[in-house]
Design an enzyme around this catalytic site. Structure first.
Site, PDB file in Angstrom:
ATOM      1  N   CYS A 141       0.852  -1.313  -0.199  1.00 59.65           N
ATOM      2  CA  CYS A 141       0.093   0.025   0.325  1.00 59.65           C
ATOM      3  C   CYS A 141       0.449   1.248   0.555  1.00 59.65           C
ATOM      4  CB  CYS A 141      -1.190   0.082   1.299  1.00 59.65           C
ATOM      5  SG  CYS A 141      -2.208   0.733   0.834  1.00 59.65           S
ATOM      6  N   HIS A 234      -4.377  -4.754   0.389  1.00 63.03           N
ATOM      7  CA  HIS A 234      -3.813  -5.247   2.237  1.00 63.03           C
ATOM      8  C   HIS A 234      -4.942  -6.557   1.765  1.00 63.03           C
ATOM      9  CE1 HIS A 234      -2.375  -1.928   3.766  1.00 63.03           C
ATOM     10  NE2 HIS A 234      -3.173  -0.968   3.427  1.00 63.03           N
ATOM     11  N   GLU A 236      -3.657  -8.875   3.202  1.00 62.83           N
ATOM     12  CA  GLU A 236      -3.019  -9.496   4.881  1.00 62.83           C
ATOM     13  C   GLU A 236      -4.197  -8.987   5.915  1.00 62.83           C
ATOM     14  OE1 GLU A 236      -2.059  -4.865   5.465  1.00 62.83           O
ATOM     15  OE2 GLU A 236      -1.648  -6.421   3.360  1.00 62.83           O
TER      16      GLU A 236
END
Length: 308
Positions: A141, A234, A236
């Site tokens: 990001c 993202h 994760e």
């Protein structure tokens, strides 16, 4: 296979409750295996949450991983000083070490000019150091936007409204081994106010666009050989991360729309489901396998410098 993290790191209990094999330092030192040394530069304010999210993905591979945590700037508001002193190192403490891989996370400073970010000079120093001390660096990001700007002069641009939700993506570089095994369409969460334009990326011959979204734009790009990888979303994130961001802003009276494709029927009274977990695990597994484990020198101290 296990992930080796510092004794006492809060992420340990969470990972063990999810049946992720976490190895203590004593057991790791008795194995005749060289672990992959991964450095995480954690720029997120919620340090423990991000540590856990990344450790979960790194630990879900057949490789032994040894993680070190790195911090820059002032002590974060949401993490105790004790935690930072116990588990995080400064750049001066790691600058003479070499790493097979490194992750540079996002940061909630994207609306600021890069040069106005308090720790920008230190981050530039670390990114420059990574060219000779890290085999493959994985940027997430804002971390991706910062590295694209620093290494290649690619600017970030303000969006008219926040890119917020879970979006459909496709692999556009069909030969990419980073996305080997991916479905034709896969989901990724995004939460950002800025973007990097496709046309600016295409001006840089060293970069290849690997995956994109019609709505969220370029998602993944890399250099030849994957020494630098850039991810704009993202993967994760936990199931509830977007929801926490949404309710935080809404309860503070800030202008925020319901994250797209997140709540069933876009109804924030309904429980969201995670539609990106399998692709997130595969993304990190492919990075560790193809761009770190199979490529890094056995003697990590001989990592070759990335030439401009």
């Amino acid at each position: 296979m296990p992930i080796k993290i510092a004794n006492g790191l809060p992420a340990r209990k969470t990972l063990e409750s999810e049946n992720i094999f976490v190895m203590d330092e004593m057991r790791a030192t008795t194995q005749d295996i060289r672990p992959l040394h991964i450095l995480i530069l954690n720029l997120m304010p919620t340090k423990i949450t991000t540590e856990t999210q990344l450790a979960r993905l790194l630990g879900n591979t057949p490789l032994q991983i040894e993680v070190e945590l790195l911090a820059v700037g002032r002590t974060p508001k949401h993490t105790s000083k004790e935690h930072m002193l116990t588990f995080y190192k400064t750049f001066d403490e790691v600058k003479d070490s070499y790493f097979d891989g490194m992750i540079i996370t996002g940061a909630p400073v994207e609306t600021m000019e890069f040069e106005d970010v308090e720790y920008w000079p230190e981050l530039c120093r670390i990114m420059d150091w990574s060219t000779s001390h890290v085999y493959s660096t994985f940027h997430i990001c804002w971390g991706a936007q910062a590295a694209l700007y620093y290494h290649y002069g690619i600017p970030k641009e303000q969006l008219s409204e926040k890119m917020f939700g879970v979006f459909h993506h496709r692999v556009t570089h069909k030969g990419s081994i980073l996305f080997r095994g991916f479905d034709d369409v896969f989901m990724v969460p995004h939460s950002r106010h800025t973007t990097v334009r496709r046309e600016n990326i295409l001006k840089v011959p060293q970069l290849k666009i690997l995956a994109e979204s019609e709505e969220a734009g370029v998602y993944a790009l890399s250099t030849d050989g994957g020494r630098r990888i850039f991810i704009t979303g993202h993967s994760e994130y936990d199931t509830d991360t977007l929801g926490q961001e949404y309710w935080r802003d809404k309860n503070q009276g800030l202008p925020i729309k319901v994250p797209k494709n997140y709540f069933p029927d876009d109804d924030d009274s309904k429980e969201p489901s995670c539609t990106w977990r399998s692709s997130a695990n595969l993304l990190y597994s492919n990075w560790l396998n193809y761009f770190v484990y199979q490529s890094t020198p056995y003697d990590v101290n001989t990592v070759p410098k990335i030439e401009k």
